[in-house]
Design a protein around this motif. Structure first.
Motif, PDB file in Angstrom:
ATOM      1  N   TRP A  45       0.917  -1.229   0.056  1.00  0.00           N
ATOM      2  CA  TRP A  45      -0.144   0.137   0.151  1.00  0.00           C
ATOM      3  C   TRP A  45       0.720   1.383   0.038  1.00  0.00           C
ATOM      4  O   TRP A  45       0.411   2.107  -0.746  1.00  0.00           O
ATOM      5  CB  TRP A  45      -0.934   0.114   1.253  1.00  0.00           C
ATOM      6  N   LEU A  92      -8.817   2.288   1.774  1.00  0.00           N
ATOM      7  CA  LEU A  92      -8.648   1.840   0.400  1.00  0.00           C
ATOM      8  C   LEU A  92      -8.595   0.292   0.503  1.00  0.00           C
ATOM      9  O   LEU A  92      -9.387  -0.392  -0.224  1.00  0.00           O
ATOM     10  CB  LEU A  92      -7.896   2.437  -0.274  1.00  0.00           C
ATOM     11  N   THR A 105      -9.700  -1.582   2.446  1.00  0.00           N
ATOM     12  CA  THR A 105     -11.052  -2.378   2.630  1.00  0.00           C
ATOM     13  C   THR A 105     -11.999  -2.488   1.305  1.00  0.00           C
ATOM     14  O   THR A 105     -13.162  -3.066   1.598  1.00  0.00           O
ATOM     15  CB  THR A 105     -12.045  -1.610   3.811  1.00  0.00           C
ATOM     16  N   ASP A 106     -11.312  -1.768   0.432  1.00  0.00           N
ATOM     17  CA  ASP A 106     -12.376  -1.760  -0.984  1.00  0.00           C
ATOM     18  C   ASP A 106     -13.593  -1.207  -0.673  1.00  0.00           C
ATOM     19  O   ASP A 106     -14.739  -1.906  -0.913  1.00  0.00           O
ATOM     20  CB  ASP A 106     -12.247  -3.234  -1.435  1.00  0.00           C
ATOM     21  N   THR A 135     -16.882   1.091  -1.421  1.00  0.00           N
ATOM     22  CA  THR A 135     -17.788   1.638  -2.577  1.00  0.00           C
ATOM     23  C   THR A 135     -18.300   2.985  -2.554  1.00  0.00           C
ATOM     24  O   THR A 135     -18.292   3.732  -3.461  1.00  0.00           O
ATOM     25  CB  THR A 135     -19.021   0.878  -2.837  1.00  0.00           C
ATOM     26  N   ARG A 164     -12.063   4.512 -10.768  1.00  0.00           N
ATOM     27  CA  ARG A 164     -12.265   3.014 -10.617  1.00  0.00           C
ATOM     28  C   ARG A 164     -13.741   2.792  -9.923  1.00  0.00           C
ATOM     29  O   ARG A 164     -13.862   1.601  -9.667  1.00  0.00           O
ATOM     30  CB  ARG A 164     -11.293   2.425  -9.604  1.00  0.00           C
TER      31      ARG A 164
END
Lengths: 506, 317
Positions: A384, A416, A418-419, A421, A450
């Motif tokens: 990261w 980020l 943790t992905d 939305t 993204r």
């Protein structure tokens, strides 16, 4: 370029500077207030007004520049000094002692004494009552200050200033919490003080108040003096231009990203006394900026959406499903991430290493049998920091040793990973130097590209205008305007933030 | 004041069960037992009001009490008044050490005074070793302070009442006294207001130390022996007395009169449980319940106030 100082000026500040470490809070502040006049000080958040007030109040000491009161050079080392010199300051937030009575709050440190040298409570009460009679407010001098409404607290601050018989009165946004009648009353008092020869500095974001009350005004921008005008010789448009006059191109603009389905839907969110009827949507790939002045309720809305604070009514939906209120866990599970404003207190564990901070949200991925695997942790952290170009001496150093910009990147990386939305960022570049600022902007832009939906709270107009696809402007707990990227100009945002005119949209 | 009601109820109930409880000798004992705790609670209240705490008072009391014995051993002919001055100066000095550390180091007083509690006690242990001074070693006139009465009140009790009155007036009617409340109520606002916060907090700790020194001198007069362990554990009784008497641990609220009543209540509970033949174990449990009750009452009022504030703000819109 500083204004000329006539001989009878109550206050003269010229080229005053103040830095905190590498951050210059005030580069070159100048202000001249003549006796018997009311002078407005205006500028965006971060223009350096509050720093200047704190220097006048003796809370900060200036690094350089001229500071004169009634023609005499002064250098205050404490608020007691400034008070002794006849300066009274009313801060944005009332600063009362909740456990003391109203009368005592007015007279702390200068209570009337009897012949025995003891405090004469009866006289203190009577003097307080006289002050309130003059102000035309029925506040009981014997009640405790605790539990008073903000407006009443502000009235007590004003009574305090009047009783001091100050020759210079500074009011830092005193009207933010007051209703129309109370504002009128305050103005009446300010005018009577002016007529008795006091100099008054009035800070406000409400232009109609500035033009109604003040004789002259000084505009500040980016920690420096811009101009001084007589209020009868200048227009709101001219001032707004001077406040925001700054090139937006210097900052990293958002790249165009395909905008998809609604990710976050907020419907009628309400919290008594804090924010009202907040409804908006954020779609994937979109950056929505929440603009407005400090105290407009933007952070409070973000905290409620993320479940840190409760709300009284309304709903929050992620990807069509309701998110339980008052539960950050539910918000995270629904795909939200929240980068708070105060990263030192709320975003990072300053004593832990950079690597630990990066992987705080990844516990389950880097641990085996419930114990954290150091090697896995180092690998994830490395990955990261490379992706976000975090510059640090070593991932093992404490987070406190990094610069503000790099700290912010670590906080971003942490979330980020943790992905999410939906990403909510509160003042993403506050206190970050220009170079790193654009890196943070590039990062946010990448994320939107993204498909992440982003809510960005920002008090910096160039950042709002450069980054946002849509701008929601808040004023006193309500959304006063929704502007598309094309519609959003500095002037329109500023007008909506100060709710000054016709520009407001329902 | 709830604590006064509790005290009267306690005395009446005990008296109904055992009518010897209010005999002349028993009342005198009650007062003697309460005296030292009253002074200590008064001293502690001064510090608590500034949103600080002094846990080293037990150690300071021990140090001063032992010095009294040492002083009379070295100067048996010295006038009794001198030891009061010496004791208060020594206590004041130790209190000033606490105050200086708290204001300079900006570490919570709880931690600082926990440290100085061990440090002072350690110095005393090194100095005293296994040595003890007995009341017989002191001049007879010194011991008589705890025996003789004026208008039915023991002399040391009169001293305690005088101290309480002076401190009460100072806190209620002198500007620096009011500053202490302001500081405890909101330290940041106090600084913004131009109150000399550090000087006042130093003053509060020094006063607390000096009064604790006075209590140490009276302790040596009242009790038979003093040694390295004198006053151990007393600090918690003292804080408990002040809190039960309505002094908020979060500062800004309470009076020394309340703290004094709290001290009388706690020391009377011990006597009344003995008089009614209740197991000694219950004393501590009951003190614990009293503290919790005091804190709960405090908390409930605070929450009520906060709610009122929020509603009144919402209404302003």
């Amino acid at each position: 370029m500083a204004a000329a100082a006539p001989a009878d000026a109550t206050l003269v500040l010229r080229d005053v500077a103040k830095s905190f470490g590498a951050v210059a809070a005030l580069r070159s502040g100048s202000l001249v207030v003549e006796s018997g006049s009311i002078h407005a000080l205006i500028g965006e958040n971060g223009a350096g007004k509050s720093t200047m007030v704190k220097i006048i109040a003796g809370l900060y000491r200036r690094d350089s520049g001229v500071f004169r009161l009634d023609g005499e050079e002064v250098d205050f080392t404490s608020t007691a000094d400034s008070k002794a010199a006849g300066v009274a300051v009313i801060y944005q937030e009332p600063t009362l002692f909740p456990d003391l009575t109203v009368a005592e709050n007015i007279f702390v440190g200068r209570q009337p004494l009897s012949r025995l040298g003891l405090i004469d409570r009866r006289r203190m009460r009577e003097e307080a009552r006289e002050l309130f009679a003059r102000l035309g407010v029925p506040i009981d001098p014997d009640r405790l200050a605790e539990g008073l409404s903000i407006a009443d607290q502000q009235i007590i601050e004003i009574a305090k200033a009047i009783s001091l018989d100050a020759r210079l009165l500074v009011m830092d946004e005193p009207t933010a919490a007051l209703s129309g009648v109370e504002v009128e009353r305050l103005f009446g008092v300010a005018r009577s003080l002016r007529d008795r020869g006091a100099g008054i500095v009035f800070i406000s974001h409400r232009f109609e108040e500035v033009f109604d009350l003040c004789d002259t005004l000084t505009v500040m921008r980016d920690g420096a003096y811009v101009s001084t005008h007589r209020t009868d010789e200048v227009t709101v448009d001219q001032i707004v231009k001077e406040m925001v006059g700054r090139s937006i191109e210097a900052l990293f603009p958002k790249e165009v990203a395909p905008i998809g389905e609604a990710v976050l839907e907020v419907e009628g969110l309400e919290r008594g006394g804090v924010f009202h009827d907040i409804s908006f949507q954020v779609r994937s790939g979109e950056i929505v900026a929440l603009a407005g002045l400090v105290g407009a309720g933007r952070s409070e809305v973000a905290r409620a959406v993320f479940g840190v604070d409760a709300y009284d009514s309304g709903s929050v939906r992620m990807n069509g499903a309701d998110v339980a209120p008052r539960s950050p866990q539910a918000a995270i599970a629904a795909g939200m991430a929240f980068v708070p404003e105060d990263r030192r207190k709320q975003g990072l564990v300053m004593e832990l290493s950079v690597a630990r901070n990066l992987t705080l949200t990844l516990r389950s991925q880097v641990s085996r049998f419930g114990l954290i695997n150091n090697r896995a942790e180092a690998r994830a952290a490395d990955d990261w920091s490379r992706r976000l170009q975090v510059k640090t001496g070593s991932p093992q150093h404490a987070a406190a040793t990094m610069s503000g910009g790099n700290q912010q990147k670590v906080v971003l990386a942490k979330w980020l990973a943790t992905d999410p939305t939906l990403l909510i960022v509160d003042e993403p570049t506050r206190g970050i130097d220009i170079g790193t600022k654009s890196e943070v902007h590039r990062l946010l832009s990448d994320l939107a590209g993204r498909g992440v939906a982003i809510v960005m709270i920002s008090s910096e107009l160039p950042e709002v205008l450069g980054m946002a696809d849509r701008v929601l402007v808040m004023h006193e707990g309500r959304i006063t305007a929704e502007l598309s990227r094309a519609e959003a100009t500095p002037e329109r945002v500023m007008h909506a933030a100060t709710a000054s005119t016709e520009e407001t949209v329902a | 004041m709830p604590v006064a009601v509790a005290l009267v109820t306690l005395i009446v109930v005990t008296w109904l069960i055992n009518d010897q409880f209010l005999s002349a000798q028993s009342v005198k004992d009650l007062m003697l037992n309460a005296t030292i705790l009253v002074i200590l609670a008064t001293a502690q209240a001064v510090v608590l009001i500034t949103r600080n705490v002094d846990l080293s008072v037990g150690a300071i009391l021990g140090m001063v009490a032992f010095s009294v014995g040492a002083f009379f051993e070295a100067a048996p002919q010295a006038p009794v008044a001198v030891i009061f001055v010496v004791g208060m100066l020594l206590g004041g000095l130790l209190g000033a050490v606490n105050g200086a550390l708290v204001t300079v180091a900006k570490v919570p007083a709880l931690v600082i005074t926990l440290g100085t509690m061990y440090a002072f006690r350690g110095i005393l242990s090194t100095w005293a070793g296994s040595k003890q001074y007995f009341s017989g070693d002191n001049p007879a006139s010194f011991g008589r302070l705890s025996v003789e009465t004026v208008l039915g009140l023991p002399i040391i009790t009169l001293i305690a009442l005088a101290v309480l009155a002076v401190v009460a007036v100072y806190l209620a009617f002198r500007r620096p006294g009011r500053d202490l409340y302001a500081i405890g109520s909101d330290p940041d606002a106090a600084k913004l207001f131009g109150i000399r916060v550090q000087a006042r907090v130093l003053l509060a700790f020094t006063a607390c130390g000096a009064l604790t020194g006075l209590a140490g001198v009276l302790y040596a007069s009242r009790y038979n022996s003093v040694g390295a362990l004198t006053g151990s554990g007393l600090e918690l009784d003292v804080v408990a007395a002040a809190v039960v008497g309505g002094v908020a641990i979060s500062g800004g609220v309470g009076t020394v009169v309340g703290a004094g009543l709290g001290a009388v209540l706690l020391s009377t509970i011990t006597s009344s449980l003995t008089a009614t033949r209740v197991d000694k174990f219950w004393q501590q449990a009951i003190v614990g319940v009293l503290i919790l009750a005091a804190v709960v009452v405090d908390r409930v009022t605070a929450i009520r106030r906060a709610n009122k504030l929020r509603v009144s703000e919402a209404r302003d819109d």
